[in-house]
Every structure is written in structure tokens, then in C-alpha cells.
Design a protein around this motif. Structure first.
Motif, PDB file in Angstrom:
ATOM      1  N   LYS A  97       0.788  -1.229   0.000  1.00 20.67           N
ATOM      2  CA  LYS A  97       0.000   0.000   0.000  1.00 20.67           C
ATOM      3  C   LYS A  97       0.822   1.283   0.000  1.00 20.67           C
ATOM      4  O   LYS A  97       0.274   2.349  -0.263  1.00 20.67           O
ATOM      5  CB  LYS A  97      -0.940   0.008   1.208  1.00 20.67           C
ATOM      6  N   SER A  98       2.109   1.211   0.275  1.00 20.74           N
ATOM      7  CA  SER A  98       2.898   2.447   0.330  1.00 20.74           C
ATOM      8  C   SER A  98       3.652   2.671  -0.982  1.00 20.74           C
ATOM      9  O   SER A  98       4.016   1.728  -1.681  1.00 20.74           O
ATOM     10  CB  SER A  98       3.887   2.405   1.491  1.00 20.74           C
ATOM     11  N   LEU A  99       3.893   3.945  -1.294  1.00 17.86           N
ATOM     12  CA  LEU A  99       4.630   4.270  -2.522  1.00 17.86           C
ATOM     13  C   LEU A  99       6.076   3.792  -2.448  1.00 17.86           C
ATOM     14  O   LEU A  99       6.616   3.288  -3.437  1.00 17.86           O
ATOM     15  CB  LEU A  99       4.585   5.775  -2.773  1.00 17.86           C
ATOM     16  N   THR A 100       6.709   3.947  -1.285  1.00 16.25           N
ATOM     17  CA  THR A 100       8.097   3.480  -1.162  1.00 16.25           C
ATOM     18  C   THR A 100       8.154   1.957  -1.209  1.00 16.25           C
ATOM     19  O   THR A 100       9.078   1.385  -1.784  1.00 16.25           O
ATOM     20  CB  THR A 100       8.750   4.000   0.131  1.00 16.25           C
ATOM     21  N   GLY A 101       7.146   1.302  -0.632  1.00 14.15           N
ATOM     22  CA  GLY A 101       7.082  -0.150  -0.703  1.00 14.15           C
ATOM     23  C   GLY A 101       6.892  -0.632  -2.123  1.00 14.15           C
ATOM     24  O   GLY A 101       7.498  -1.618  -2.554  1.00 14.15           O
ATOM     25  N   ARG A 102       6.046   0.059  -2.865  1.00 11.11           N
ATOM     26  CA  ARG A 102       5.808  -0.282  -4.272  1.00 11.11           C
ATOM     27  C   ARG A 102       7.115  -0.187  -5.066  1.00 11.11           C
ATOM     28  O   ARG A 102       7.415  -1.050  -5.889  1.00 11.11           O
ATOM     29  CB  ARG A 102       4.774   0.675  -4.853  1.00 11.11           C
ATOM     30  N   GLU A 103       7.892   0.843  -4.809  1.00 11.23           N
ATOM     31  CA  GLU A 103       9.185   1.002  -5.484  1.00 11.23           C
ATOM     32  C   GLU A 103      10.153  -0.113  -5.070  1.00 11.23           C
ATOM     33  O   GLU A 103      10.905  -0.630  -5.903  1.00 11.23           O
ATOM     34  CB  GLU A 103       9.779   2.385  -5.190  1.00 11.23           C
ATOM     35  N   ASP A 104      10.141  -0.488  -3.798  1.00  9.58           N
ATOM     36  CA  ASP A 104      10.985  -1.600  -3.336  1.00  9.58           C
ATOM     37  C   ASP A 104      10.609  -2.899  -4.049  1.00  9.58           C
ATOM     38  O   ASP A 104      11.479  -3.673  -4.441  1.00  9.58           O
ATOM     39  CB  ASP A 104      10.846  -1.795  -1.822  1.00  9.58           C
ATOM     40  N   ILE A 105       9.318  -3.127  -4.203  1.00  8.43           N
ATOM     41  CA  ILE A 105       8.833  -4.324  -4.893  1.00  8.43           C
ATOM     42  C   ILE A 105       9.274  -4.300  -6.353  1.00  8.43           C
ATOM     43  O   ILE A 105       9.756  -5.305  -6.895  1.00  8.43           O
ATOM     44  CB  ILE A 105       7.294  -4.433  -4.796  1.00  8.43           C
TER      45      ILE A 105
END
Length: 138
Positions: A97-105
Motif C-alpha cells: 500500500k505504500s509508494l516506497t514499498g511499491r518502489e521496493d517491490i
């Protein structure tokens, strides 16, 4: 008449130089290609409790290093899809759900795909991973 031939010769030389310059310039440019992981990736992710799962639906495009490597990437499509699905399925809800998490993924998928392609073909083949649609539901 002599002046006509001189001008024609000069124009032909300039035209030849321009064509050579353009062809050399076009060879220097990257020849990226794009390949979509079809259909969209739809998978579950871990919710805040083990009883609750969410799902994510993502449209993934791969940027291939060279047009000539497109066929190689298409050949390995099942492996590339499975890798992306596996990585999404291991993610916790807060990362999805987070933008930084999405980038990490995205970076994790890129690295995994590049490593797999390096092992399978000897070249990374994929330059980048792009999410063009990203939906989640918890």
C-alpha cells in the motif's frame, strides 16, 4: 557547364556525409523494446492477520535492452511472470500500500528477473520493470 558539375559534386558529397552521419548516430541510440506480462498479475498478499488476505492487480511492462533480445524475453515469459507473482505474494500489506514499498517491490522484481535472465541466457536482457496499473484491495 563546369560550374554545374562542381556544384553537383559538392551537393553529393554533403548528402553522402549527412547520410553517413545519420546512420552512425542511429547506431549509437539505444534500441529498447517493451514487453507486457500478459495478462495482468493478480495475486494475494499478506494482510495484517493471517486470516485476512488482500489482493493486488498489477500491469507490468518490461523494458528489454535491445529489440533483438525481445524474442529471448518472450521465450522466458512463464519464468518472468512466475517470478513477479512470487515476489508480490511474499509482500506484507503495508509494503503493497505504500509508494516506497511499491518502489521496493519493483526493484526486487527487476533484480530477480535480471539475475534469472543472466543465469538462463548469459545477459540481463531486461533493463527495467514498469508498473502501468497498480490496484490493491484489502
Amino acid at each position: 557547364m563546369k560550374q554545374f558539375f562542381t556544384r553537383t559534386a559538392v551537393l553529393l558529397c554533403l548528402l553522402s556525409a549527412a547520410v553517413i552521419s545519420l546512420s552512425a548516430h542511429s547506431q549509437d541510440r539505444p534500441r529498447y523494446a517493451y514487453l507486457g506480462l500478459e495478462p495482468d498479475i493478480v495475486t494475494n498478499y499478506l494482510g495484517p492477520t493471517s486470516r485476512k488476505l488482500g489482493y493486488v492487480r498489477v500491469t507490468v511492462e518490461l523494458m528489454v535492452n535491445d529489440v533483438e533480445q525481445l524474442e529471448i524475453a518472450e521465450h522466458h515469459m512463464p519464468l518472468l511472470r512466475a517470478t513477479a507473482i512470487e515476489i508480490f505474494g511474499q509482500q506484507p500489506e503495508e509494503k503493497i500500500k505504500s509508494l516506497t514499498g511499491r518502489e521496493d517491490i519493483r526493484r526486487a522484481i527487476l533484480k530477480a528477473i535480471q539475475d534469472l535472465m543472466k543465469n538462463e541466457t548469459g545477459a540481463e536482457v531486461v533493463k527495467d520493470v514498469i508498473f502501468t496499473k497498480y490496484l490493491y484491495q484489502s
